[in-house]
Design an enzyme around this catalytic site. Structure first.
Site, mmCIF file in Angstrom:
data_model
loop_
_atom_site.group_PDB
_atom_site.id
_atom_site.type_symbol
_atom_site.label_atom_id
_atom_site.label_comp_id
_atom_site.label_asym_id
_atom_site.label_seq_id
_atom_site.Cartn_x
_atom_site.Cartn_y
_atom_site.Cartn_z
ATOM 1 N N LEU A 35 70.810 -36.988 28.413
ATOM 2 C CA LEU A 35 70.305 -36.255 27.490
ATOM 3 C C LEU A 35 70.610 -34.709 27.825
ATOM 4 C CD1 LEU A 35 67.158 -38.034 26.148
ATOM 5 C CD2 LEU A 35 69.041 -37.789 25.057
ATOM 6 N N GLY A 37 73.387 -33.391 27.013
ATOM 7 C CA GLY A 37 75.028 -33.129 26.979
ATOM 8 C C GLY A 37 75.657 -32.281 27.862
ATOM 9 N N GLY A 173 92.423 -18.954 33.673
ATOM 10 C CA GLY A 173 91.938 -18.905 32.513
ATOM 11 C C GLY A 173 90.787 -17.644 32.837
ATOM 12 N N ALA A 306 76.655 -23.827 22.303
ATOM 13 C CA ALA A 306 75.344 -24.560 22.224
ATOM 14 C C ALA A 306 74.455 -24.274 21.079
ATOM 15 C CB ALA A 306 74.635 -24.697 23.461
ATOM 16 N N HIS A 428 60.433 3.185 25.464
ATOM 17 C CA HIS A 428 61.047 3.913 26.377
ATOM 18 C C HIS A 428 60.049 3.788 27.695
ATOM 19 C CE1 HIS A 428 62.936 7.321 28.603
ATOM 20 N NE2 HIS A 428 61.680 7.847 28.957
#
Length: 449
Positions: A35, A37, A173, A306, A428
């Site tokens: 689970l 992926g 790449g 995703a 800030h």
């Protein structure tokens, strides 16, 4: 009978399952590996666990003495680092497993084979799942092609198995994957070379964004070859030898192929009759040309991220239950965990007519918080429509850029004017004031520049 069966338990699949369950539907999810992926197990989570370690390493080496911190030596242990990666992955995976149980989603671990649009069989167990709707969420696989189909070459899926760092690494790449791994390995004194065939690394970003990242990588000792193609690759006794189209050769102990991923479209999906171009074609409601069949995430071969898959899963779920909703891709955030980080949304400068827009860049070096962090590389760039002042795009190169981009995402999605965002008080001293500076610049009146 299920209201929906989802094949693939990655970000798109598991989010779709949860949303359908929350909307009162009976749902089954089939996952053949784990689970979460690719994102949870081989992508987003493990790479960010690795990069967190490398960023800390760089901070200590490059800044500790300037901060007045005396650090005699900093050592690293690769197996321990990989344990941190494994723990991060496991915790994320267990979290998804918990969510499946909490929402009463039936999870079947195995290969989902499609008999027809209303029947899925779990190959390993023979279980037959009858369904009214089918969601294709098969994900993607690394692109491997000649001359890179050489035994021992790494893809992004393989890096997490390493037991020690190579002395040298050639990355083919210079996109997101290549730049992130170059950032990681160079932080641990690996001799890294990037070869990118496009005009510049990060080819989907503006050239000025790529230049800032290139500047940072070169400081780390990374060699970058752009407009360069590898024409041959062979294995040698001590690593690999790559031949460039110029005839020059490069030698490295390891080679990482990082040229992207391609949709995972098995034969049973093709047999359904869904239209396939680069990936499975859908409309903006995630519907395919086959009634009752939806496709989400990387299998579509479009925006392979995703967070995009997750929202496509939500849109698919809503349409399955009869809530008509379409995907809006106008403000997708693109993020890169380089050092400094990169994030962008909306239009890019390279894609607009300069006569129709106002573009302003505010440098990180002019920001007070950045100075306290010893950071001077980067900028925030805002692109606004010249007539209306509506923000069309934003690019950020900065520490925490991946978090700061949400200001731009909201502005682009809801068509806010630069003036509207400028009038919101920014705290800030923070890095978000670089966004404010860029917004002020769009109106022609930057205060701190």
């Amino acid at each position: 009978m299920y209201d929906a069966v989802i094949i693939g338990g990655g970000p798109g699949g598991y989010v779709c399952a949860i949303k359908l369950a929350q909307l009162g539907k009976k749902v089954a999810l089939v996952e053949k590996e784990a689970l979460g992926g690719t994102c949870t197990n081989k992508g987003c989570i493990p790479t960010k666990a690795m990069l967190t370690a490398s960023h800390l390493m760089s901070e200590i080496k490059e800044k500790a003495a300037k901060y007045g911190l005396k650090v005699s030596s900093v050592k690293f242990d690769v197996p321990s680092m990989m344990k941190h990666v494994e723990k991060s992955v496991m915790m994320s995976r267990k979290g998804i497993e918990y969510l499946m149980k909490k929402n009463n989603v039936d999870v079947f671990m195995g290969t989902g084979v499609i008999e027809d649009k209303n029947t899925v069989v779990v190959k390993e167990t023979g279980e037959r799942l009858e369904t009214k709707n089918l969601v294709l969420a098969h994900g993607s696989v690394p692109s491997v092609f000649p001359p890179f189909d050489v035994d021992g070459i790494w893809t992004s899926d393989d890096v997490f198995k390493l037991g020690e760092f190579p002395k040298s690494l050639l990355i083919v790449g210079g996109g997101v994957i290549g730049v992130e791994f170059a950032t990681f390995f160079s932080s641990f004194e690996v001799n890294v070379t990037i070869v990118e065939v496009a005009d510049h690394i990060l080819p989907y970003e503006d050239e000025d964004v790529a230049e800032e990242v290139k500047k940072s990588l070169k400081r780390k000792g990374v060699k970058i070859l752009e407009k360069t193609k590898v024409t041959a690759l062979k294995k040698t006794e001590d690593g690999f030898e790559a031949t460039l189209e110029t005839g020059e050769t490069l030698k490295a102990e390891k080679v990482l192929l990082a040229v992207g991923r391609k949709p995972n479209i098995p034969e049973d999906v093709k047999a359904l009759g869904v239209k396939v171009e680069r990936g499975v074609v859908t409309d903006k409601r995630m519907k395919t040309n086959v009634e009752g069949v939806y496709a989400i995430g990387d299998i579509r071969g479009e925006i392979m991220l995703a967070h995009v898959a997750m929202y496509e899963g939500i849109v698919a779920a809503k349409n399955i239950v009869g809530i008509e909703e379409e995907m809006d891709y106008s403000a997708v955030p693109n993020i890169i965990f380089s050092s400094p980080e990169v994030a962008s949304t909306g239009v890019k400068e390279k894609d607009v007519n300069p006569e129709n827009v106002v573009i302003f860049k505010f440098p990180v070096s002019a920001n007070g918080r950045a100075r306290t962090m010893l950071e001077n590389i980067g900028f925030v760039k805002v692109i606004a429509d010249k007539k209306s002042g509506v923000i069309l795009g934003m690019s950020i190169v900065s520490p925490s850029a991946t978090d700061m981009i949400m200001e731009g995402v909201i502005a682009v999605k809801y068509r806010m004017k630069a003036k509207d965002l400028e009038e919101a008080i920014h705290p800030h001293p923070t890095l978000t004031e670089t966004v404010l500076g860029a917004l002020e610049g769009v109106s022609g009146k930057p205060i701190h520049l």
